[in-house]
Design an enzyme around this catalytic site. Sequence first.
Site, PDB file in Angstrom:
ATOM      1  N   LYS A 102       0.751  -1.184  -0.066  1.00 31.38           N
ATOM      2  CA  LYS A 102      -0.097  -0.051   0.039  1.00 31.38           C
ATOM      3  C   LYS A 102       0.816   1.402  -0.157  1.00 31.38           C
ATOM      4  O   LYS A 102       0.317   2.293  -0.454  1.00 31.38           O
ATOM      5  CB  LYS A 102      -1.149   0.029   1.025  1.00 31.38           C
ATOM      6  CG  LYS A 102      -0.707   0.387   2.579  1.00 31.38           C
ATOM      7  CD  LYS A 102      -1.983   0.817   3.404  1.00 31.38           C
ATOM      8  CE  LYS A 102      -1.727   0.941   4.578  1.00 31.38           C
ATOM      9  NZ  LYS A 102      -2.716   1.477   5.475  1.00 31.38           N
ATOM     10  N   ASP A 103       2.211   1.097   0.283  1.00 34.33           N
ATOM     11  CA  ASP A 103       3.037   2.086   0.156  1.00 34.33           C
ATOM     12  C   ASP A 103       3.615   2.542  -1.107  1.00 34.33           C
ATOM     13  O   ASP A 103       4.244   3.344  -1.207  1.00 34.33           O
ATOM     14  CB  ASP A 103       4.073   2.376   1.346  1.00 34.33           C
ATOM     15  CG  ASP A 103       3.705   2.213   2.743  1.00 34.33           C
ATOM     16  OD1 ASP A 103       2.474   2.783   3.102  1.00 34.33           O
ATOM     17  OD2 ASP A 103       4.198   1.683   3.606  1.00 34.33           O
ATOM     18  N   ARG A 153      -8.765   8.421   4.564  1.00 38.96           N
ATOM     19  CA  ARG A 153      -9.540   7.426   4.154  1.00 38.96           C
ATOM     20  C   ARG A 153     -10.380   6.833   5.256  1.00 38.96           C
ATOM     21  O   ARG A 153     -11.551   6.836   5.043  1.00 38.96           O
ATOM     22  CB  ARG A 153      -8.805   6.253   3.449  1.00 38.96           C
ATOM     23  CG  ARG A 153      -9.413   4.885   3.204  1.00 38.96           C
ATOM     24  CD  ARG A 153      -8.627   3.686   2.654  1.00 38.96           C
ATOM     25  NE  ARG A 153      -7.609   3.340   3.887  1.00 38.96           N
ATOM     26  CZ  ARG A 153      -7.801   2.826   4.776  1.00 38.96           C
ATOM     27  NH1 ARG A 153      -8.898   2.248   5.031  1.00 38.96           N
ATOM     28  NH2 ARG A 153      -6.712   2.700   5.763  1.00 38.96           N
ATOM     29  N   ARG A 154      -9.721   6.657   6.418  1.00 37.78           N
ATOM     30  CA  ARG A 154     -10.180   6.216   7.652  1.00 37.78           C
ATOM     31  C   ARG A 154     -11.173   7.165   8.118  1.00 37.78           C
ATOM     32  O   ARG A 154     -12.291   6.880   8.670  1.00 37.78           O
ATOM     33  CB  ARG A 154      -9.254   5.646   8.696  1.00 37.78           C
ATOM     34  CG  ARG A 154      -8.407   4.509   8.290  1.00 37.78           C
ATOM     35  CD  ARG A 154      -7.208   4.180   9.198  1.00 37.78           C
ATOM     36  NE  ARG A 154      -6.466   3.118   8.650  1.00 37.78           N
ATOM     37  CZ  ARG A 154      -4.988   2.759   8.753  1.00 37.78           C
ATOM     38  NH1 ARG A 154      -4.520   3.714   9.270  1.00 37.78           N
ATOM     39  NH2 ARG A 154      -4.652   1.834   8.332  1.00 37.78           N
ATOM     40  N   ARG A 171       0.837  10.594  14.029  1.00 38.02           N
ATOM     41  CA  ARG A 171       1.767  10.189  13.091  1.00 38.02           C
ATOM     42  C   ARG A 171       2.876   9.406  13.836  1.00 38.02           C
ATOM     43  O   ARG A 171       2.915   9.559  15.182  1.00 38.02           O
ATOM     44  CB  ARG A 171       2.367  11.442  12.189  1.00 38.02           C
ATOM     45  CG  ARG A 171       1.781  11.969  11.251  1.00 38.02           C
ATOM     46  CD  ARG A 171       2.098  10.629  10.029  1.00 38.02           C
ATOM     47  NE  ARG A 171       3.299  11.122   9.491  1.00 38.02           N
ATOM     48  CZ  ARG A 171       4.072  10.131   8.918  1.00 38.02           C
ATOM     49  NH1 ARG A 171       3.670   8.875   9.150  1.00 38.02           N
ATOM     50  NH2 ARG A 171       5.463  10.408   8.471  1.00 38.02           N
ATOM     51  N   ARG A 177       3.184   5.317  17.829  1.00 34.58           N
ATOM     52  CA  ARG A 177       1.569   5.745  18.014  1.00 34.58           C
ATOM     53  C   ARG A 177       1.162   4.979  19.095  1.00 34.58           C
ATOM     54  O   ARG A 177       0.425   5.478  20.094  1.00 34.58           O
ATOM     55  CB  ARG A 177       0.978   5.069  16.630  1.00 34.58           C
ATOM     56  CG  ARG A 177       0.939   5.905  15.442  1.00 34.58           C
ATOM     57  CD  ARG A 177       0.625   5.645  14.148  1.00 34.58           C
ATOM     58  NE  ARG A 177       0.990   6.045  13.089  1.00 34.58           N
ATOM     59  CZ  ARG A 177       0.263   6.401  11.928  1.00 34.58           C
ATOM     60  NH1 ARG A 177      -0.911   5.938  11.967  1.00 34.58           N
ATOM     61  NH2 ARG A 177       0.858   7.298  10.946  1.00 34.58           N
ATOM     62  N   CYS A 265      -2.598   9.102  -1.739  1.00 36.52           N
ATOM     63  CA  CYS A 265      -2.627   9.186  -0.165  1.00 36.52           C
ATOM     64  C   CYS A 265      -3.242  10.163   0.148  1.00 36.52           C
ATOM     65  O   CYS A 265      -3.658  10.229   1.077  1.00 36.52           O
ATOM     66  CB  CYS A 265      -1.040   9.261   0.305  1.00 36.52           C
ATOM     67  SG  CYS A 265      -0.826   8.026   1.514  1.00 36.52           S
TER      68      CYS A 265
HETATM   69  C1  DPM Z   1      -0.741   4.546   3.446  1.00 35.69           C
HETATM   70  C2  DPM Z   1      -1.732   4.939   4.436  1.00 35.69           C
HETATM   71  C3  DPM Z   1      -1.124   4.660   5.808  1.00 35.69           C
HETATM   72  C4  DPM Z   1       0.222   3.948   5.431  1.00 35.69           C
HETATM   73  C5  DPM Z   1      -2.872   5.796   4.157  1.00 35.69           C
HETATM   74  C6  DPM Z   1      -4.207   4.832   4.534  1.00 35.69           C
HETATM   75  C7  DPM Z   1      -1.566   5.005   7.300  1.00 35.69           C
HETATM   76  C8  DPM Z   1      -1.284   6.431   7.360  1.00 35.69           C
HETATM   77  C9  DPM Z   1      -1.927   6.841   8.985  1.00 35.69           C
HETATM   78  C10 DPM Z   1      -0.737   4.676   2.105  1.00 35.69           C
HETATM   79  N1  DPM Z   1       0.266   4.054   4.082  1.00 35.69           N
HETATM   80  O1  DPM Z   1      -4.239   3.607   4.928  1.00 35.69           O
HETATM   81  O2  DPM Z   1      -5.460   5.278   4.123  1.00 35.69           O
HETATM   82  O3  DPM Z   1      -2.714   5.896   9.663  1.00 35.69           O
HETATM   83  O4  DPM Z   1      -1.488   7.949   9.180  1.00 35.69           O
HETATM   84  C11 DPM Z   1       1.159   1.841   6.464  1.00 35.69           C
HETATM   85  C12 DPM Z   1       1.000   0.953   7.643  1.00 35.69           C
HETATM   86  C13 DPM Z   1       1.086  -0.402   6.969  1.00 35.69           C
HETATM   87  C14 DPM Z   1       1.713   0.121   5.726  1.00 35.69           C
HETATM   88  C15 DPM Z   1       0.394   1.197   8.714  1.00 35.69           C
HETATM   89  C16 DPM Z   1      -1.088   1.271   9.114  1.00 35.69           C
HETATM   90  C17 DPM Z   1       1.282  -1.606   7.695  1.00 35.69           C
HETATM   91  C18 DPM Z   1      -0.177  -2.726   6.992  1.00 35.69           C
HETATM   92  C19 DPM Z   1       0.054  -2.973   5.740  1.00 35.69           C
HETATM   93  C20 DPM Z   1       1.219   3.534   6.676  1.00 35.69           C
HETATM   94  N2  DPM Z   1       1.750   1.382   5.476  1.00 35.69           N
HETATM   95  O5  DPM Z   1      -1.930   1.742   7.732  1.00 35.69           O
HETATM   96  O6  DPM Z   1      -1.673   1.386  10.170  1.00 35.69           O
HETATM   97  O7  DPM Z   1       0.964  -3.759   5.125  1.00 35.69           O
HETATM   98  O8  DPM Z   1      -0.740  -2.664   4.922  1.00 35.69           O
END
Ligand code: DPM
Length: 365
Positions: A102-103, A153-154, A171, A177, A265
Amino acid sequence: MDENTAKEVQSSASHNAKENSSRIIRVGTRKSQLARTQTGTVMNMLKEHYPHAQLEIVAMTTTGDKILDTALSKIGEKSLFTKELEAALEKNEVDLVVHSLKDLPTALPPGFAIGAICKREIPYDAVVVHPSHAGKSLDTLAERSVVGTSSLRRAAQLKRRFPHLEFKDIRGNLNTRLKKLDEKNDFSAIVLAAAGLRRMGWENRISQILEPEDCMYAVGQGALAVEVRVNDPDVLEMVSALNDTETVLRCIAERSFMKHLEGGCSVPVAVHSVINQNQLYLTGAVYSLDGSDSLKDTMQTSVSTQTQDEDCNVADVQHVGIMAKRIPHNSQAAAEKLGIDLANLLLSKGAKDILTVARQLNDSR
Ligand code: DPM
């Protein structure tokens, strides 16, 4: 790699004479605990398939790890967590890099591809509550309780579904966190990807898994991706053993949807996908920042999940950055088309306006 980029090499290969004669594969990772855990998981899977492979870890700090006080959606750069790792890949300092799918942006820079997507873990988001609220869920938290998330999104989906709650940015990496939640009284709960919590060994802190009706997940959430150089056929072939057919097809559809919407994002876009009896179903949605406005639809296409022999492969075709050998090519193309069709359906209903307003509002926050 720039000078600020600390580097450490840690050999995890066994050193018998025979194995030393083969190529050493260097695996790039970010330094965070989550990134290292994820890289370790992928290295273990590679070792299962190739017991004699010599794998070496190269750990680096990325821009995304350094900027800890700004919401991801405000930084605006797509390749926050990937740029330094890709630079090392380009210079042959590493041979493959493990990322949370997702990144990874839907278009990779030329010369790179996602050579494998491993079997997806739970893709849903999870709620972790402050110890003083143990046992509570979002429904039962008191009026005006503050929930931490910096994911647009959340926030958009949860504001809509749980109007009695307030949402604030939080953050930092997962460790930071959880610390901010537990050691202060700023937040009653935070929302994180369940997969990340599970990989960190914190599953016992999850008090609620959010169902799709409450909160759909991000494109690619819960899946690990292996990025490689397109011009390194040996590594591409090696990592292709890790491809999970269903995960690859679902993630191609999700990424294609996102790409065609020109999401990212910095806009609230969410998905849900499932494969059932050779049908791939994709649900996609876009939201205004406060969740009051939204568009959501589902479409389906037929796919084959049978793994193919080498020969039936169209070797070097990318679908939204993914170059998945052994996965039926027609099905990959069908998944990509499904994402485009669903994006077009939502665009025809006004998705562009919702996203444009969301982007402008977020930029002016
Ligand atoms: C992206 C988002 C977030 C990450 C945006 C989203 C969360 C950012 C936040 C694109 N990357 O989800 O709407 O909450 O401030 C990220 C996490 C993981 C990969 C951590 C998480 C781990 C889980 C996975 C950060 N990237 O989302 O809690 O492999 O999907």
